[in-house]
Scaffold this motif. Structure first.
Motif, PDB file in Angstrom:
ATOM      1  N   GLU A  88       0.856  -1.181   0.000  1.00  0.00           N
ATOM      2  CA  GLU A  88       0.000   0.000   0.000  1.00  0.00           C
ATOM      3  C   GLU A  88       0.896   1.235   0.000  1.00  0.00           C
ATOM      4  OE1 GLU A  88      -2.450  -0.283   3.437  1.00  0.00           O
ATOM      5  OE2 GLU A  88      -3.403  -2.168   2.799  1.00  0.00           O
ATOM      6  N   LEU A  89       0.296   2.364  -0.430  1.00  0.00           N
ATOM      7  CA  LEU A  89       1.075   3.606  -0.474  1.00  0.00           C
ATOM      8  C   LEU A  89       1.694   3.917   0.890  1.00  0.00           C
ATOM      9  CD1 LEU A  89      -1.211   5.905  -2.665  1.00  0.00           C
ATOM     10  CD2 LEU A  89       0.784   4.567  -3.386  1.00  0.00           C
ATOM     11  N   GLY A  90       0.950   3.623   1.932  1.00  0.00           N
ATOM     12  CA  GLY A  90       1.409   3.928   3.285  1.00  0.00           C
ATOM     13  C   GLY A  90       2.568   3.079   3.752  1.00  0.00           C
ATOM     14  N   ASP A  91       2.944   2.100   2.966  1.00  0.00           N
ATOM     15  CA  ASP A  91       4.089   1.264   3.338  1.00  0.00           C
ATOM     16  C   ASP A  91       5.408   1.912   2.952  1.00  0.00           C
ATOM     17  OD1 ASP A  91       2.292  -1.741   2.348  1.00  0.00           O
ATOM     18  OD2 ASP A  91       2.302  -0.654   4.262  1.00  0.00           O
ATOM     19  N   SER A  92       5.332   3.018   2.235  1.00  0.00           N
ATOM     20  CA  SER A  92       6.548   3.753   1.885  1.00  0.00           C
ATOM     21  C   SER A  92       7.236   4.212   3.162  1.00  0.00           C
ATOM     22  CB  SER A  92       6.213   4.971   1.015  1.00  0.00           C
ATOM     23  OG  SER A  92       5.697   4.570  -0.230  1.00  0.00           O
ATOM     24  N   ALA A  93       8.474   3.814   3.323  1.00  0.00           N
ATOM     25  CA  ALA A  93       9.166   4.084   4.584  1.00  0.00           C
ATOM     26  C   ALA A  93      10.611   3.647   4.473  1.00  0.00           C
ATOM     27  CB  ALA A  93       8.503   3.317   5.734  1.00  0.00           C
ATOM     28  N   LEU A  94      11.356   3.986   5.513  1.00  0.00           N
ATOM     29  CA  LEU A  94      12.698   3.445   5.688  1.00  0.00           C
ATOM     30  C   LEU A  94      12.575   2.256   6.629  1.00  0.00           C
ATOM     31  CD1 LEU A  94      15.789   3.791   5.198  1.00  0.00           C
ATOM     32  CD2 LEU A  94      15.839   5.125   7.311  1.00  0.00           C
ATOM     33  N   TYR A  95      13.019   1.115   6.199  1.00  0.00           N
ATOM     34  CA  TYR A  95      12.953  -0.090   7.019  1.00  0.00           C
ATOM     35  C   TYR A  95      14.353  -0.382   7.546  1.00  0.00           C
ATOM     36  CZ  TYR A  95       8.244  -0.644   5.392  1.00  0.00           C
ATOM     37  OH  TYR A  95       6.905  -0.426   5.152  1.00  0.00           O
ATOM     38  N   LEU A  96      14.435  -0.377   8.862  1.00  0.00           N
ATOM     39  CA  LEU A  96      15.710  -0.581   9.536  1.00  0.00           C
ATOM     40  C   LEU A  96      15.723  -1.920  10.236  1.00  0.00           C
ATOM     41  CD1 LEU A  96      15.944   2.948  11.150  1.00  0.00           C
ATOM     42  CD2 LEU A  96      17.493   2.093   9.409  1.00  0.00           C
ATOM     43  N   CYS A  97      16.848  -2.589  10.161  1.00  0.00           N
ATOM     44  CA  CYS A  97      17.001  -3.757  11.004  1.00  0.00           C
ATOM     45  C   CYS A  97      18.142  -3.504  11.972  1.00  0.00           C
ATOM     46  CB  CYS A  97      17.200  -5.036  10.201  1.00  0.00           C
ATOM     47  SG  CYS A  97      18.882  -5.391   9.727  1.00  0.00           S
ATOM     48  N   ALA A  98      18.074  -4.169  13.093  1.00  0.00           N
ATOM     49  CA  ALA A  98      19.074  -4.009  14.130  1.00  0.00           C
ATOM     50  C   ALA A  98      19.397  -5.373  14.708  1.00  0.00           C
ATOM     51  CB  ALA A  98      18.565  -3.086  15.230  1.00  0.00           C
ATOM     52  N   SER A  99      20.648  -5.564  15.042  1.00  0.00           N
ATOM     53  CA  SER A  99      21.017  -6.842  15.640  1.00  0.00           C
ATOM     54  C   SER A  99      21.656  -6.623  17.005  1.00  0.00           C
ATOM     55  CB  SER A  99      21.965  -7.624  14.725  1.00  0.00           C
ATOM     56  OG  SER A  99      23.286  -7.092  14.741  1.00  0.00           O
ATOM     57  N   SER A 100      21.540  -7.630  17.835  1.00  0.00           N
ATOM     58  CA  SER A 100      22.213  -7.627  19.125  1.00  0.00           C
ATOM     59  C   SER A 100      22.539  -9.063  19.484  1.00  0.00           C
ATOM     60  CB  SER A 100      21.359  -6.958  20.204  1.00  0.00           C
ATOM     61  OG  SER A 100      20.150  -7.663  20.394  1.00  0.00           O
ATOM     62  N   LEU A 101      23.335  -9.208  20.516  1.00  0.00           N
ATOM     63  CA  LEU A 101      23.806 -10.540  20.877  1.00  0.00           C
ATOM     64  C   LEU A 101      22.650 -11.453  21.265  1.00  0.00           C
ATOM     65  CD1 LEU A 101      27.050  -9.713  22.879  1.00  0.00           C
ATOM     66  CD2 LEU A 101      26.905 -11.200  20.884  1.00  0.00           C
ATOM     67  N   GLY A 102      21.966 -11.049  22.336  1.00  0.00           N
ATOM     68  CA  GLY A 102      20.907 -11.917  22.833  1.00  0.00           C
ATOM     69  C   GLY A 102      19.541 -11.274  22.824  1.00  0.00           C
ATOM     70  N   GLY A 103      19.525  -9.967  22.485  1.00  0.00           N
ATOM     71  CA  GLY A 103      18.239  -9.308  22.349  1.00  0.00           C
ATOM     72  C   GLY A 103      17.632  -8.820  23.642  1.00  0.00           C
ATOM     73  N   THR A 104      18.403  -8.694  24.710  1.00  0.00           N
ATOM     74  CA  THR A 104      17.821  -8.137  25.925  1.00  0.00           C
ATOM     75  C   THR A 104      17.764  -6.615  25.811  1.00  0.00           C
ATOM     76  OG1 THR A 104      19.934  -7.901  27.057  1.00  0.00           O
ATOM     77  CG2 THR A 104      18.782 -10.003  27.298  1.00  0.00           C
ATOM     78  N   GLY A 105      16.873  -6.025  26.571  1.00  0.00           N
ATOM     79  CA  GLY A 105      16.641  -4.593  26.439  1.00  0.00           C
ATOM     80  C   GLY A 105      17.836  -3.734  26.735  1.00  0.00           C
ATOM     81  N   GLN A 106      18.727  -4.203  27.595  1.00  0.00           N
ATOM     82  CA  GLN A 106      19.861  -3.366  27.976  1.00  0.00           C
ATOM     83  C   GLN A 106      20.995  -3.431  26.967  1.00  0.00           C
ATOM     84  OE1 GLN A 106      20.719  -4.795  31.995  1.00  0.00           O
ATOM     85  NE2 GLN A 106      19.910  -2.872  32.763  1.00  0.00           N
ATOM     86  N   GLU A 107      20.921  -4.387  26.061  1.00  0.00           N
ATOM     87  CA  GLU A 107      22.006  -4.511  25.090  1.00  0.00           C
ATOM     88  C   GLU A 107      21.925  -3.405  24.056  1.00  0.00           C
ATOM     89  OE1 GLU A 107      22.590  -9.363  24.888  1.00  0.00           O
ATOM     90  OE2 GLU A 107      21.617  -8.273  23.261  1.00  0.00           O
TER      91      GLU A 107
END
Lengths: 116, 114
Positions: free
Chosen positions: B82-101
Motif C-alpha cells: 500500500e502507499l502507506g508502506d513507503s518508509a525506511l525499514y531498519l534492522c538491528a542486531s544484538s547478541l541476545g536481544g535483551t533490552g539493555q544490550e
C-alpha cells in the motif's frame, strides 16, 4: 508502561556553542535509557546508554547525558557543537532486565542544525 | 567486524506488489529486530527474531512477515503493498536481544510504493 518525550523537534546552534537536547521519560521502574544519532540516509548509531550505573554517562564524539531520576530526565549535552553533529537524535527507553528488544520505545526525534 | 548490512538499499514498487528485504546481522549476533521509520509515525517496532523464532511482534497487519535463518540472517516480506508502506525499514542486531544490550542498526532499505 513507558514513554519518552523529546521536548524539542528542532534545535539550532552555532558551531562551537553548547548543545542541549532534552528528553523526559515515564516508566514504572528504573529504566535503561539510550541516545541514538541518525545522519541523513544512514541507520541509527548509539551515542551512549544508561543502565543503572553512573548517572553521568559519557558517549562518543564528546556527548554526555545525565540521568536525573527526580526530574525523570536524560538530557543530552555537548560542550561545543561541530558541523558534523548535524543529524537527528533519538532518545530511547526500555525497562531493565527485559528479555527482549521489542520493549524499546523511541522518542519522536530532535533534529539538530549547526550553523557557522 | 562488519556491521549490519541491508539489501537492497532502495526499492520502488507499485501498489499490490510484494517485496522482500534482507538483513545480515553482525557476526555472532542472534537477535534481529525490524523497524519501520516514517515522518508521521517515527520509529515503530515490527518484529524481533531470535534463534530462528519470532519472539515479539509489533502492531502491524499480517501483510508484514519475516523469518530468520540458521545463520541469523533475516528477511522481512510485505505483501499487497500500500502507499502507506513507503518508509525506511531498519534492522538491528544484538547478541541476545535483551533490552539493555546495544542494538546495532543497519543503513536501512528505503521503500517507495507508487
Amino acid at each position: 508502561a513507558q514513554s519518552v518525550t523529546q521536548l524539542d523537534s528542532h534545535v539550532s546552534v552555532s558551531e562551537g556553542t553548547p548543545v542541549l537536547l532534552r528528553c523526559n521519560y515515564s516508566s514504572s521502574y528504573s529504566p535503561s535509557l539510550f541516545w541514538y544519532v541518525q545522519h541523513p540516509n544512514k541507520g541509527l548509531q548509539l551515542l551512549l546508554k544508561y543502565t543503572s550505573a553512573a548517572t553521568l554517562v559519557k558517549g562518543i564524539n564528546g556527548f554526555e547525558a545525565e540521568f536525573k531520576k527526580s526530574e525523570t530526565s536524560f538530557h543530552l549535552t555537548k560542550p561545543s557543537a561541530h558541523m558534523s553533529d548535524a543529524a537527528e537524535y533519538f532518545c530511547v527507553v526500555t525497562p531493565p532486565h527485559t528479555g527482549t528488544a521489542s520493549k524499546l520505545t523511541f522518542g519522536t526525534g530532535t533534529r539538530l542544525q549547526v550553523t557557522l | 567486524k562488519a556491521g549490519v548490512t541491508q539489501t537492497p538499499r532502495y526499492l520502488i514498487k507499485t501498489r499490490g506488489q510484494q517485496v522482500t528485504l534482507s538483513c545480515s546481522p553482525i557476526s555472532g549476533h542472534r537477535s534481529v529486530s525490524w523497524y519501520q521509520q516514517t515522518p508521521g509515525q517515527g520509529l515503530q517496532f515490527l518484529f524481533e527474531y531470535f534463534s530462528e523464532t519470532q519472539r515479539n511482534k509489533g502492531n502491524f497487519p499480517g501483510r508484514f512477515s519475516g523469518r530468520q535463518f540458521s545463520n541469523s540472517r533475516s528477511e522481512m516480506n510485505v505483501s499487497t503493498l500500500e502507499l502507506g508502506d513507503s518508509a525506511l525499514y531498519l534492522c538491528a542486531s544484538s547478541l541476545g536481544g535483551t533490552g539493555q544490550e546495544t542494538q546495532y542498526f543497519g543503513p536501512g532499505t528505503r521503500l517507495l510504493v507508487l
